[in-house]
Every structure is written in structure tokens, then in C-alpha cells.
Motif scaffolding. Structure first.
Motif, PDB file in Angstrom:
ATOM      1  N   VAL A  64      -4.118   4.432 -11.548  1.00  0.00           N
ATOM      2  CA  VAL A  64      -4.336   5.541 -10.624  1.00  0.00           C
ATOM      3  C   VAL A  64      -5.699   6.171 -10.871  1.00  0.00           C
ATOM      4  CG1 VAL A  64      -3.529   7.829  -9.958  1.00  0.00           C
ATOM      5  CG2 VAL A  64      -1.892   5.965 -10.269  1.00  0.00           C
ATOM      6  N   SER A  82     -12.990   5.396  -8.091  1.00  0.00           N
ATOM      7  CA  SER A  82     -13.759   4.505  -7.232  1.00  0.00           C
ATOM      8  C   SER A  82     -13.614   4.823  -5.756  1.00  0.00           C
ATOM      9  CB  SER A  82     -13.342   3.050  -7.493  1.00  0.00           C
ATOM     10  OG  SER A  82     -11.965   2.872  -7.226  1.00  0.00           O
ATOM     11  N   ARG A  83     -12.436   5.262  -5.310  1.00  0.00           N
ATOM     12  CA  ARG A  83     -12.200   5.427  -3.880  1.00  0.00           C
ATOM     13  C   ARG A  83     -12.338   6.863  -3.395  1.00  0.00           C
ATOM     14  NH1 ARG A  83      -7.330   1.383  -1.966  1.00  0.00           N
ATOM     15  NH2 ARG A  83      -8.180  -0.540  -2.895  1.00  0.00           N
ATOM     16  N   GLN A 106       2.277   1.581  -3.342  1.00  0.00           N
ATOM     17  CA  GLN A 106       1.275   2.082  -4.276  1.00  0.00           C
ATOM     18  C   GLN A 106       1.058   3.580  -4.082  1.00  0.00           C
ATOM     19  OE1 GLN A 106      -2.553   0.226  -3.949  1.00  0.00           O
ATOM     20  NE2 GLN A 106      -3.288   1.024  -5.888  1.00  0.00           N
ATOM     21  N   ASP A 107       0.972   3.995  -2.800  1.00  0.00           N
ATOM     22  CA  ASP A 107       0.808   5.432  -2.540  1.00  0.00           C
ATOM     23  C   ASP A 107       1.994   6.220  -3.059  1.00  0.00           C
ATOM     24  OD1 ASP A 107      -1.574   4.851  -1.342  1.00  0.00           O
ATOM     25  OD2 ASP A 107      -0.755   4.809   0.703  1.00  0.00           O
ATOM     26  N   GLN A 128       0.823  -1.196   0.000  1.00  0.00           N
ATOM     27  CA  GLN A 128       0.000   0.000   0.000  1.00  0.00           C
ATOM     28  C   GLN A 128       0.861   1.250   0.000  1.00  0.00           C
ATOM     29  OE1 GLN A 128      -3.388   0.018  -0.181  1.00  0.00           O
ATOM     30  NE2 GLN A 128      -3.253   2.235  -0.391  1.00  0.00           N
ATOM     31  N   HIS A 139      -8.392   4.765 -12.078  1.00  0.00           N
ATOM     32  CA  HIS A 139      -9.433   3.864 -11.565  1.00  0.00           C
ATOM     33  C   HIS A 139      -9.554   3.974 -10.045  1.00  0.00           C
ATOM     34  CE1 HIS A 139     -11.332   0.062 -10.348  1.00  0.00           C
ATOM     35  NE2 HIS A 139     -11.914   0.084 -11.547  1.00  0.00           N
ATOM     36  N   ARG A 140      -8.427   4.034  -9.362  1.00  0.00           N
ATOM     37  CA  ARG A 140      -8.442   4.147  -7.904  1.00  0.00           C
ATOM     38  C   ARG A 140      -9.066   5.463  -7.467  1.00  0.00           C
ATOM     39  NH1 ARG A 140      -5.196   6.295  -3.903  1.00  0.00           N
ATOM     40  NH2 ARG A 140      -5.115   5.098  -1.951  1.00  0.00           N
TER      41      ARG A 140
END
Length: 625
Positions: free
Chosen positions: A587, A593-594, A369-370, A366, A589-590
Motif C-alpha cells: 500500500v 508512486s500513484r 485491491q482497493d 482492482q 508503494h502504491r
């Protein structure tokens, strides 16, 4: 003479229990009473002698008494009294008139017959002996003059007496013959019934033999060991081949011997314990016992037994099931269960450790990813900075050149003014040049300020991810403006079809990042090498009125069908080694959605371009999973 009471009353009493004999006896009594009364009336009318009436009257009285006894259930006593009453009347009549020559003495023969039929042979013998004794007494009294009876002088009296005797004898014989015929009919019926029962018993015997043969066939064919033995002694009566194989004994060695003799039970007391298991029930199910076989091996069996009567013999049939292997497996299972708890604890500890490692790995991923997302943002900002810096060169260069030229012109005009050589026409030209230069410098600086303002707003939004109200058209326009310098070398057009005054309560920075990624993806992957490329950004309100649909489409080469399911996967790119990181769409997509609380999908036809459709709520949720 009164004979002793006959003990042979059982046949008489039993006979009187029959319905037919009861009816015949009642008819005999009623007929005798009626005949006696009729005889009395006839004698008084035609003869007029009281002696002729005395006997019939006594017979009628005795018959009436016997009917009363019969009605109360004293059948044997009533019949015995009736026989001896008739015998007494015969004695009385022969004493009073005629003596041994009185034809009424013939009634004794009938009385003997009735006594034998109704009250038994012993009563008949006593009646016969009494009658014979009376014949002798009459003969002796007449011979020696002890008693002289009155002679019968009336022919009517003799005729009536003879007819009475004959009638009574006929009726008596008729009743006896009828009873005999009924008895014969009953005997024949009993014979037929007996024959039918014998045939039924023969059929049952045949069926029993057939059943026994079938049972023996089933017994021999059964795969389970079966033995039939006497219950009390345990002596073997029958076994099947499966029993021979399981217990390693031949049939000839088992039949007639007890299991103790064969060595299966340790002693008789051991078998008695097995017998006690039956209790009040006649069966035992699942009785576990260990036998020692002739080869010395110990085998564990489950016995299921059922008691039954075979004729008069109390037998027990026992079915044995070898569970030796199952017991071994059960023991192994118990041993396994004994260590299972520790093994579970060890496994649980290992799983906990693995889960901890996995969680740490997930946190690391995570963070990575961040960090990658941050790198991607910085890369986007760097690209924007480079583009804006390049775009700023033109207006700032123009302003600098204009300012330099104005500076030189001002110095020359000042020198001429000090020298007194400045002419009016030259001054007017100087003022015109100053005005044009100031206008050009102002225009160039305005362009630079506009670029800096757009870049600053986009950069601030992307960096802060702050939620606020914003105009969608203005935000998208600013993002597009900052993108144009980066792709100035491409002959592609960016068309913006977004309605004005479409206000969202959301995150403009992340939304701008998505737009940058999608437009950049279209220009780099879809429209590379083309001079007629078009990227269109279109926004409209969704059907529910609560969302906005934003599409980014191009007319480029499109996406291969096999890649459509992978475009949102991290690090997937078709430009690997050519500047593509594979993170832009992941990125995006994230973020959609988030952060924005929406969804994104892609569609493409190879050779006709690609289209990305974003559906985002007008009011972004506070927390998005």
C-alpha cells in the motif's frame, strides 16, 4: 592484230591491288619511258637516222599514257595497253628496217613473259601467237618479194639495238624475278601463318575436346536431370544419370528418339507449344509441364532450356526440376488459406472473449485491491483508535478521580458551613485542595484534548485524501504522537529530525498512512523483542530543490537479502499467522508512486537495520499514472 579482250582480268586486277606490284609496274613504266628517250637521243647523236628515233618515241608516248591510266585506277587496261604498244613498236621497227633479221624481234619473248606475269596467260598466248604470225609474215614477204625492208648497214645501229634489247630484257627479267621472289616470300609467310593457324586450330581442337570431356563430367555429376536434344525434332542426343533416375529411362532407350515416341509429350503439338515459348529469346525458364512416367505416375516438372549451336546442329539443353511435392504443398497451402479467414475470425472472437474476461478479472482485482487498501486503512485507524483510547484512560481517569474527590470535599465543607462548625483553617485547606484538584483536572483534560485533536486530524487526512498545503514537521509529529500509545509497551524511541517550515502542496493523509506503515513495520518486524530500539524519521530537501527526501530507518535485525526484492509485493510477510497481512508496504508503494508522485526504495544490512527512502515532490502532480 588486236586480240579480243581477255576475260581473264580478275588475276591482273587483283594483282594490281597489291602495293609491291603497283610499285614495280610504275617503276617499269618510268624506266621504259626514260630508256626510250635516252635511246632516241643517243640514236640522233651517233647515227642521225629518224627511223631509229620513231620506235622509242612511240614507246615513251605509250608509257606516258599508261602512267595516266594507272593514276586513274585503270591498272589492267594500262598494262595491257603497254604490252601491245611495245609489240606494235617491235612490228614497226622490224617492218622499216631489217625485217626478220632485226634484233628487236627478240623483245617479243620478253613481252610474252611480261604479259603472262602482269595481265594473265590468255594475254601472253595472244602476244605469242601475234609474234609468231608476224615472223611468218616477214619471212613470206621477204621470200616472195612483197616487201623489202631497209637493211641495217650501220654497225652502231645494230649495236645500239642489241644493247637496247638486252637491257630491256634484263630489266624485264629482273622485275619478274623480283616479283617472283616477293611472291615466294609471301607464299612462305602464308605457309608459316597457315602452320601457326593449323597449330592454333589443333590446340583449339584439343581444348574443345578437353572442354567436352569436362562438360560431360559435369553433366554426369549434376544432381539435376539434364537432357540435350535437337531443337526441331527433339531427338535425344545425351542425358545424365540423374535424368535416367528421374524419368525411369535408360540412356540406350532415349538416344535417337523423340520425347513424343518416349511418351513424355502427349503429341507433337504439345511439344510445339513448348518450342513457341522460346520466341525471339533462346531460352525458357520455369516452364511447367506434367509427364507420365513408365510406372504410370504423373510427375510435375519445371523445365529450364537453353538453345545453342553444336557445330551446325541447333540443339537445346533442358534441366528438369521435380516440383510434384511442392505443388502438393502449394495446394494444401491454398486449401489452408481458404479456411484461414474463418479460423482467424473464430480465433479473434475467442481472444476478444478472453480479453473481456481478463479485463473483468483485472477490474475485480482492482476492486479487491482497493478494498484491501481500505481494510488496511481501517485497520490502521482501528489500531490508532485502540491506542488513543488506551492513552485517554489515564488523563480522563485522573480527571474523574479528582472531580469525585472535589465533589466529596465540597459536600463536607457545605455540611460544616451549615452546621456552623467550619473553621478558618479547614476552609483554607478546602480552598487549597479545590485549587490543586482544578489544576490537575485541567491538565488531564488538556492532555485528552491534545490526543483527540491529533487523532482527529490524522483520521480526517487519511479518510479524505484531500490535497492541501501542510507543514511536513507538524504532520509527521501528529502521526508519531498518535502512534506512541499503540507501542507504549515497547522500549523503543521514535526520533523525529524534520526541519520546521518545510511546506508541501500534496496529500497529508496518504503521506501519514505511509509513515504509519513504515514506523509500524520497523517496530513490529525490526525491533520486536528489543529494549534499545530506535526509529528515526529524517527529512531534507533534495538536490534539485523541487523534492523532499524522507527516510525512515531503524537499528533492528534488518531484512534478508533474498527478501529485499519482495517487500513491496502484496501479501508478502514474514509474520504470516502472527498478525501480519503483507499489505502495509505494498500500500505504501502504491501511495508514493500513484498519489504522491514520488518513488520509494529500501536498503538493508542484516543485523544493522533497514532504511526506507521516500523521494516526493514538494508539489504533487495533478494526475499520476
Amino acid at each position: 592484230m588486236k586480240p579480243p579482250a581477255s576475260p581473264a582480268r580478275a588475276p591482273v586486277t587483283a594483282g594490281f591491288e597489291g602495293t609491291e606490284l603497283n610499285l614495280l609496274f610504275v617503276r617499269l613504266l618510268r624506266t621504259t619511258v626514260a630508256v626510250a628517250l635516252l635511246y632516241s637521243v643517243v640514236s640522233m647523236v651517233f647515227i642521225g637516222e629518224w627511223v631509229m628515233v620513231l620506235g622509242p618515241v612511240l614507246i615513251a608516248a605509250a608509257g606516258t599514257v599508261c602512267l595516266g591510266l594507272h593514276a586513274r585506277g585503270h591498272h589492267a587496261r594500262a598494262m595491257s595497253l603497254f604490252i601491245w604498244a611495245l609489240w606494235a613498236v617491235v612490228v614497226l621497227q622490224s617492218t622499216l628496217r631489217g625485217g626478220a633479221l632485226n634484233p628487236i624481234l627478240n623483245v617479243n619473248v620478253v613481252l610474252v613473259l611480261l604479259a603472262g606475269w602482269l595481265v594473265g596467260m590468255r594475254q601472253a598466248v595472244w602476244v605469242g601467237l601475234a609474234s609468231a604470225a608476224w615472223y611468218v609474215a616477214l619471212a613470206l614477204s621477204t621470200q616472195f618479194g612483197w616487201w623489202t625492208p631497209t637493211n641495217i648497214t650501220s654497225h652502231w645501229s645494230l649495236l645500239i639495238a642489241q644493247l637496247g634489247v638486252l637491257g630491256g630484257a634484263f630489266m624485264a627479267f629482273r622485275l619478274v624475278l623480283k616479283a617472283y621472289q616477293q611472291h615466294v616470300d609471301k607464299v612462305q609467310t602464308l605457309n608459316r601463318t597457315l602452320e601457326e593457324k593449323l597449330q592454333a586450330l589443333s590446340d583449339q581442337d584439343d581444348a574443345l575436346r578437353m572442354s567436352e570431356r569436362r562438360v560431360m563430367q559435369i553433366l554426369k555429376a549434376s544432381p539435376l536431370p539434364i537432357i540435350v536434344a535437337e531443337f526441331e525434332t527433339g531427338v535425344g542426343l545425351e542425358i545424365n544419370p540423374a535424368w535416367e533416375q528421374a524419368f525411369q529411362r535408360l540412356r540406350a532407350d532415349v538416344i535417337g528418339k523423340t520425347p513424343v515416341q518416349l511418351g513424355f509429350w502427349r503429341d507433337q503439338a504439345h511439344r510445339e507449344q513448348f518450342k513457341q515459348e522460346f520466341g525471339t529469346q533462346r531460352r525458357v525458364s520455369g516452364y511447367e509441364v506434367t509427364f507420365t512416367l513408365p510406372d504410370g505416375a504423373e510427375r510435375t516438372f519445371l523445365l529450364s532450356s537453353e538453345r545453342f549451336m553444336y557445330g551446325e546442329l541447333d540443339c537445346v539443353m533442358t534441366i528438369s526440376m521435380d516440383v510434384t511435392e511442392r505443388k502438393l504443398l502449394e495446394q494444401q497451402l491454398k486449401d489452408l488459406n481458404a479456411t484461414l479467414e474463418q479460423r482467424v475470425l473464430d480465433r479473434t472472437s475467442a481472444l476478444d472473449e478472453a480479453n473481456s474476461n481478463l479485463l473483468e478479472t483485472m477490474r475485480t482485482l482492482q476492486r479487491a485491491q482497493d478494498e484491501l487498501i481500505g481494510v488496511e486503512k481501517l485497520a490502521s485507524l482501528g489500531s490508532l483508535v485502540a491506542g488513543v483510547a488506551h492513552e485517554l484512560n489515564t488523563p480522563l481517569g485522573n480527571a474523574l478521580i479528582t472531580a469525585s474527590a472535589l465533589h466529596e470535599m465540597t459536600e463536607r465543607a457545605s455540611e460544616q458551613a451549615l452546621a456552623g462548625t467550619l473553621k478558618r483553617s479547614a476552609f483554607l485547606e478546602f480552598m487549597q485542595n479545590m485549587n490543586d484538584g482544578a489544576a490537575l483536572t485541567h491538565k488531564s483534560l488538556e492532555r485528552a484534548v491534545e490526543l483527540i485533536r491529533s487523532f482527529k486530524q490524522v483520521a480526517v487526512d487519511q479518510e479524505s485524501e484531500r490535497r492541501r498545503s501542510f507543514d511536513l514537521h507538524q504532520t509527521v509529529h501528529e502521526v508519531v504522537e498518535t502512534l506512541k500509545p499503540s507501542f507504549k509497551h515497547q522500549q523503543a524511541q521514535i526520533e523525529l529530525v524534520v526541519p520546521a517550515d518545510m511546506v508541501l502542496e500534496s496529500f497529508p493523509g496518504p503521506l501519514g498512512q505511509v509513515v504509519i506503515n513504515l514506523v509500524s513495520n520497523a517496530l513490529v518486524h525490526g525491533l520486536a523483542g528489543r529494549n534499545d530500539g530506535v526509529v528515526e524519521l529524517r527529512a531534507e530537501e533534495a538536490a534539485d530543490g523541487k523534492s523532499v527526501v524522507l527516510t525512515v530507518s531503524d537499528n533492528g535485525r534488518g531484512i534478508a537479502p533474498e527478501h529485499l526484492g519482495q517487500v513491496f509485493d502484496p501479501f508478502f510477510t514474514t509474520k504470516l499467522g502472527q498478525g501480519g497481512s503483507g499489505l502495509g508496504l505494498a500500500v505504501s508503494h502504491r501511495i508514493v508512486s500513484r498519489i504522491l508522485g514520488g518513488r520509494i526504495k529500501v536498503s538493508s544490512v542484516p543485523g544493522q537495520g533497514a532504511e526506507f527512502e521516500l523521494t516526493i515532490p514538494k508539489v504533487a502532480p495533478q494526475v499520476v499514472n
